[in-house]
Motif scaffolding. Structure first.
Motif, PDB file in Angstrom:
ATOM      1  N   LYS A  17     -60.281  -4.878  54.753  1.00 29.10           N
ATOM      2  CA  LYS A  17     -59.635  -6.139  55.128  1.00 29.10           C
ATOM      3  C   LYS A  17     -60.253  -7.337  54.415  1.00 29.10           C
ATOM      4  CE  LYS A  17     -62.413  -6.984  59.310  1.00 29.10           C
ATOM      5  NZ  LYS A  17     -62.372  -7.203  60.781  1.00 29.10           N
ATOM      6  N   GLU A  18     -61.557  -7.268  54.117  1.00 28.86           N
ATOM      7  CA  GLU A  18     -62.209  -8.387  53.433  1.00 28.86           C
ATOM      8  C   GLU A  18     -61.719  -8.533  51.999  1.00 28.86           C
ATOM      9  OE1 GLU A  18     -64.952  -7.210  56.758  1.00 28.86           O
ATOM     10  OE2 GLU A  18     -63.875  -6.109  55.184  1.00 28.86           O
ATOM     11  N   ASP A  51     -72.316   3.620  36.890  1.00 25.77           N
ATOM     12  CA  ASP A  51     -73.344   3.972  37.865  1.00 25.77           C
ATOM     13  C   ASP A  51     -72.783   3.699  39.259  1.00 25.77           C
ATOM     14  OD1 ASP A  51     -76.226   4.693  38.430  1.00 25.77           O
ATOM     15  OD2 ASP A  51     -76.085   2.764  39.458  1.00 25.77           O
ATOM     16  N   VAL A  52     -72.455   4.736  39.980  1.00 27.63           N
ATOM     17  CA  VAL A  52     -71.777   4.591  41.272  1.00 27.63           C
ATOM     18  C   VAL A  52     -72.641   3.875  42.308  1.00 27.63           C
ATOM     19  CG1 VAL A  52     -70.698   5.842  43.178  1.00 27.63           C
ATOM     20  CG2 VAL A  52     -70.230   6.529  40.820  1.00 27.63           C
ATOM     21  N   PRO A  53     -73.948   4.183  42.429  1.00 24.29           N
ATOM     22  CA  PRO A  53     -74.755   3.436  43.401  1.00 24.29           C
ATOM     23  C   PRO A  53     -74.747   1.924  43.153  1.00 24.29           C
ATOM     24  CG  PRO A  53     -75.904   5.434  42.772  1.00 24.29           C
ATOM     25  CD  PRO A  53     -74.724   5.315  41.857  1.00 24.29           C
ATOM     26  N   SER A  54     -74.764   1.506  41.888  1.00 16.89           N
ATOM     27  CA  SER A  54     -74.694   0.072  41.581  1.00 16.89           C
ATOM     28  C   SER A  54     -73.364  -0.515  42.029  1.00 16.89           C
ATOM     29  CB  SER A  54     -74.876  -0.166  40.077  1.00 16.89           C
ATOM     30  OG  SER A  54     -76.163   0.219  39.652  1.00 16.89           O
ATOM     31  N   LEU A  55     -72.282   0.244  41.828  1.00 15.84           N
ATOM     32  CA  LEU A  55     -70.969  -0.217  42.272  1.00 15.84           C
ATOM     33  C   LEU A  55     -70.930  -0.337  43.787  1.00 15.84           C
ATOM     34  CD1 LEU A  55     -67.985  -0.915  41.940  1.00 15.84           C
ATOM     35  CD2 LEU A  55     -67.502   1.539  41.808  1.00 15.84           C
ATOM     36  N   CYS A  56     -71.478   0.648  44.493  1.00 15.39           N
ATOM     37  CA  CYS A  56     -71.491   0.593  45.957  1.00 15.39           C
ATOM     38  C   CYS A  56     -72.274  -0.623  46.440  1.00 15.39           C
ATOM     39  CB  CYS A  56     -72.099   1.872  46.524  1.00 15.39           C
ATOM     40  SG  CYS A  56     -71.068   3.338  46.286  1.00 15.39           S
ATOM     41  N   ASP A  57     -73.416  -0.877  45.812  1.00 16.87           N
ATOM     42  CA  ASP A  57     -74.210  -2.055  46.195  1.00 16.87           C
ATOM     43  C   ASP A  57     -73.405  -3.335  46.005  1.00 16.87           C
ATOM     44  OD1 ASP A  57     -76.357  -0.439  46.810  1.00 16.87           O
ATOM     45  OD2 ASP A  57     -77.442  -0.826  44.938  1.00 16.87           O
ATOM     46  N   ALA A  58     -72.681  -3.407  44.886  1.00 18.01           N
ATOM     47  CA  ALA A  58     -71.886  -4.608  44.607  1.00 18.01           C
ATOM     48  C   ALA A  58     -70.754  -4.766  45.618  1.00 18.01           C
ATOM     49  CB  ALA A  58     -71.334  -4.552  43.188  1.00 18.01           C
ATOM     50  N   LEU A  59     -70.065  -3.680  45.931  1.00 20.63           N
ATOM     51  CA  LEU A  59     -68.969  -3.744  46.897  1.00 20.63           C
ATOM     52  C   LEU A  59     -69.469  -4.144  48.281  1.00 20.63           C
ATOM     53  CD1 LEU A  59     -67.000  -0.554  45.789  1.00 20.63           C
ATOM     54  CD2 LEU A  59     -66.232  -2.921  45.526  1.00 20.63           C
ATOM     55  N   ASN A  60     -70.625  -3.626  48.667  1.00 20.42           N
ATOM     56  CA  ASN A  60     -71.204  -4.005  49.960  1.00 20.42           C
ATOM     57  C   ASN A  60     -71.597  -5.482  49.974  1.00 20.42           C
ATOM     58  OD1 ASN A  60     -71.007  -1.504  51.352  1.00 20.42           O
ATOM     59  ND2 ASN A  60     -72.760  -0.725  50.206  1.00 20.42           N
ATOM     60  N   GLU A  61     -72.125  -5.963  48.849  1.00 18.85           N
ATOM     61  CA  GLU A  61     -72.461  -7.383  48.738  1.00 18.85           C
ATOM     62  C   GLU A  61     -71.204  -8.248  48.821  1.00 18.85           C
ATOM     63  OE1 GLU A  61     -74.408 -11.049  48.017  1.00 18.85           O
ATOM     64  OE2 GLU A  61     -75.150  -9.108  48.733  1.00 18.85           O
ATOM     65  N   MET A  62     -70.142  -7.809  48.173  1.00 23.50           N
ATOM     66  CA  MET A  62     -68.886  -8.556  48.211  1.00 23.50           C
ATOM     67  C   MET A  62     -68.347  -8.655  49.639  1.00 23.50           C
ATOM     68  SD  MET A  62     -67.212  -6.870  44.786  1.00 23.50           S
ATOM     69  CE  MET A  62     -65.555  -7.510  44.992  1.00 23.50           C
ATOM     70  N   LEU A  64     -70.070  -8.481  52.412  1.00 18.30           N
ATOM     71  CA  LEU A  64     -70.940  -9.387  53.169  1.00 18.30           C
ATOM     72  C   LEU A  64     -70.625 -10.847  52.861  1.00 18.30           C
ATOM     73  CD1 LEU A  64     -74.396  -7.572  52.972  1.00 18.30           C
ATOM     74  CD2 LEU A  64     -73.053  -8.015  55.030  1.00 18.30           C
ATOM     75  N   ARG A  65     -70.383 -11.145  51.589  1.00 17.44           N
ATOM     76  CA  ARG A  65     -70.049 -12.523  51.202  1.00 17.44           C
ATOM     77  C   ARG A  65     -68.758 -12.972  51.882  1.00 17.44           C
ATOM     78  NH1 ARG A  65     -72.041 -14.620  45.858  1.00 17.44           N
ATOM     79  NH2 ARG A  65     -73.831 -13.345  45.265  1.00 17.44           N
ATOM     80  N   GLU A  70     -67.257 -16.738  52.490  1.00 12.32           N
ATOM     81  CA  GLU A  70     -67.063 -17.104  51.094  1.00 12.32           C
ATOM     82  C   GLU A  70     -65.670 -16.663  50.635  1.00 12.32           C
ATOM     83  OE1 GLU A  70     -70.193 -16.100  48.356  1.00 12.32           O
ATOM     84  OE2 GLU A  70     -71.722 -16.178  49.933  1.00 12.32           O
ATOM     85  N   GLN A  71     -65.035 -17.480  49.824  1.00 16.16           N
ATOM     86  CA  GLN A  71     -63.695 -17.140  49.353  1.00 16.16           C
ATOM     87  C   GLN A  71     -63.728 -15.994  48.357  1.00 16.16           C
ATOM     88  OE1 GLN A  71     -61.153 -20.442  48.405  1.00 16.16           O
ATOM     89  NE2 GLN A  71     -59.719 -19.200  47.230  1.00 16.16           N
TER      90      GLN A  71
END
Length: 317
Positions: A17-18, A51-62, A64-65, A70-71
Motif C-alpha cells: 500500500k505504501e 544483489d537481492v539483499p541490497s534491494l530488500c534493504d532499499a525496499l524496506n527503507e522506502m 519506512l520513509r 515522506e512523499q
C-alpha cells in the motif's frame, strides 16, 4: 510489519500500500510485472545479476520513509517523474538514471539500492523516471532530465539540497541519457540548466554507431536509426570536448549486453579533450549489476563519491 526478504513475492512489492503512488513503475519490465507476481525477489537473479539483499534493504527503507509521511515519488505527468531519497543537510545531489535499453526504467535493479547507497555516502539522491519505448524518441529523454532537475532545483531550499555541484549517474541506456546531458548542445546548456559537476557512467551505452546497443538505438532514433549523421549526433563520444564534465566510468571488460568498446571509445574521447576522468574496467561479463554489492565492482560507489569530492575540491582551489 513484515519486512521484505528474498522470499517475498513480486506481488507483495507491487501491492504494497505504501508503494501505491508508483505501483506501475516499481517492477520491471512493466509489461510483465503482473505475470512476475508469483516470483520471489530471490528469483530475480535468474534475469538480473542484482544483489537481492541490497534491494530488500532499499525496499524496506522506502516503506519506512512512506510510513513517516515522506512523499518519495513525484509524478510530473506523462510517465515522467522522480523518486526523492532525501537526507537534507544541504548535501550534494546525485540524479540516478537507471537503464533498460530505452524500453523501461529499471529502478528495481539500478535505482532504489543505488539511491540508498548514495544516501549512505552523504548525497541527496533522486531517481529519474523518463520516457521509454516509442516515447523515448530523441530528444524526449533530455527534455525529461531537464524537467526533473528543474523540479528538484525549485524545491532545493525546502529539501535542503545543494544543487550547485550536482552529479548525474546513469546505467546502460540511462548512461546514454546521462552522457548526452553532459554534452552542452544536447543537454544542460540547451535547456538553460547548470553543468553537472561530475558524471558517473555505469556500463553505459554511449555510441549510436557500429558498437551500440541496437535496441537502445532503435527506440531513441526510431525510423532514422540507420541515418549515419544522426548516429554521430547522438553518439556521446563524438560530443566530448574540453568543456565536458569530469567523468567516472566503469564496465565489465566482456560485457555480454553493451559492447565494452563503448567505454573504450569514451575513455579515448575524454583523453583527447583533456577532461578529468577515472576509468574502472572490471573483469567479467555481467551487465546490470547496479549497486554491485558482493561483486568485483562493489567499490564503484565509493570510488565515484571520492572522484566527485576530488573534482569539487579542485573547483574550490
Amino acid at each position: 510489519m513484515k519486512e521484505f526478504t528474498p522470499q517475498s513475492k513480486i506481488s507483495e512489492i507491487r501491492n504494497c500500500k505504501e508503494f501505491a503512488p508508483f505501483k506501475k513503475y516499481v517492477v520491471c519490465p512493466r509489461q510483465f510485472a503482473a505475470m512476475m507476481g508469483p516470483l520471489t525477489l530471490g528469483k530475480l537473479t535468474q534475469y538480473y545479476p542484482l544483489d537481492v539483499p541490497s534491494l530488500c534493504d532499499a525496499l524496506n527503507e522506502m516503506r519506512l520513509r512512506r510510513q513517516r509521511g515522506e512523499q518519495l515519488f513525484y509524478d510530473l505527468g506523462d510517465t515522467v517523474g522522480l523518486y526523492a531519497f532525501l537526507i537534507g543537510k544541504r548535501a550534494p545531489l546525485v540524479l540516478i538514471l537507471p537503464g533498460g535499453g530505452y524500453g523501461d526504467v529499471c529502478s528495481l535493479v539500478e535505482g532504489f539500492s543505488t539511491a540508498t547507497r548514495f544516501n549512505e555516502l552523504g548525497f541527496n539522491a533522486v531517481i529519474g523516471q523518463y520516457h521509454v519505448g516509442k516515447a523515448a524518441h530523441y530528444p524526449a529523454p533530455q527534455e525529461d532530465v531537464a524537467a526533473i532537475l528543474s523540479f528538484v532545483f525549485s524545491h532545493a531550499e525546502e529539501w535542503q539540497v545543494d544543487t550547485q555541484n550536482y552529479a548525474v549517474c546513469g546505467f546502460s541506456a540511462g548512461g546514454h541519457v546521462a552522457g548526452c546531458w553532459g554534452a552542452a548542445k544536447l543537454g544542460y546548456e540547451k535547456y538553460g540548466l547548470p553543468k553537472p559537476a561530475a558524471l558517473f557512467l555505469c556500463y553505459p551505452v554511449l555510441t549510436m554507431g557500429e558498437k551500440t546497443h541496437a535496441g537502445s538505438r532503435a527506440f531513441l532514433l526510431g525510423k532514422e536509426a540507420e541515418d549515419k549523421a544522426l548516429q554521430r549526433e547522438w553518439s556521446v563520444e563524438e560530443r566530448v570536448d574540453a568543456s565536458y564534465p569530469p567523468t567516472f566510468l566503469w564496465q565489465c571488460t566482456h560485457d555480454d549486453t553493451v559492447p565494452f568498446e563503448n567505454s573504450l571509445m569514451m575513455k579515448a574521447a575524454l583523453e583527447r579533450a583533456g577532461v578529468l576522468f577515472e576509468f574502472m574496467p572490471v573483469e567479467g561479463t555481467k551487465h546490470g549489476w547496479g549497486v554491485a554489492k558482493n561483486t568485483p565492482a562493489e567499490d564503484w560507489t565509493s570510488r565515484a563519491a571520492q572522484f566527485y569530492h576530488t573534482v569539487r575540491e579542485g573547483k574550490k582551489a
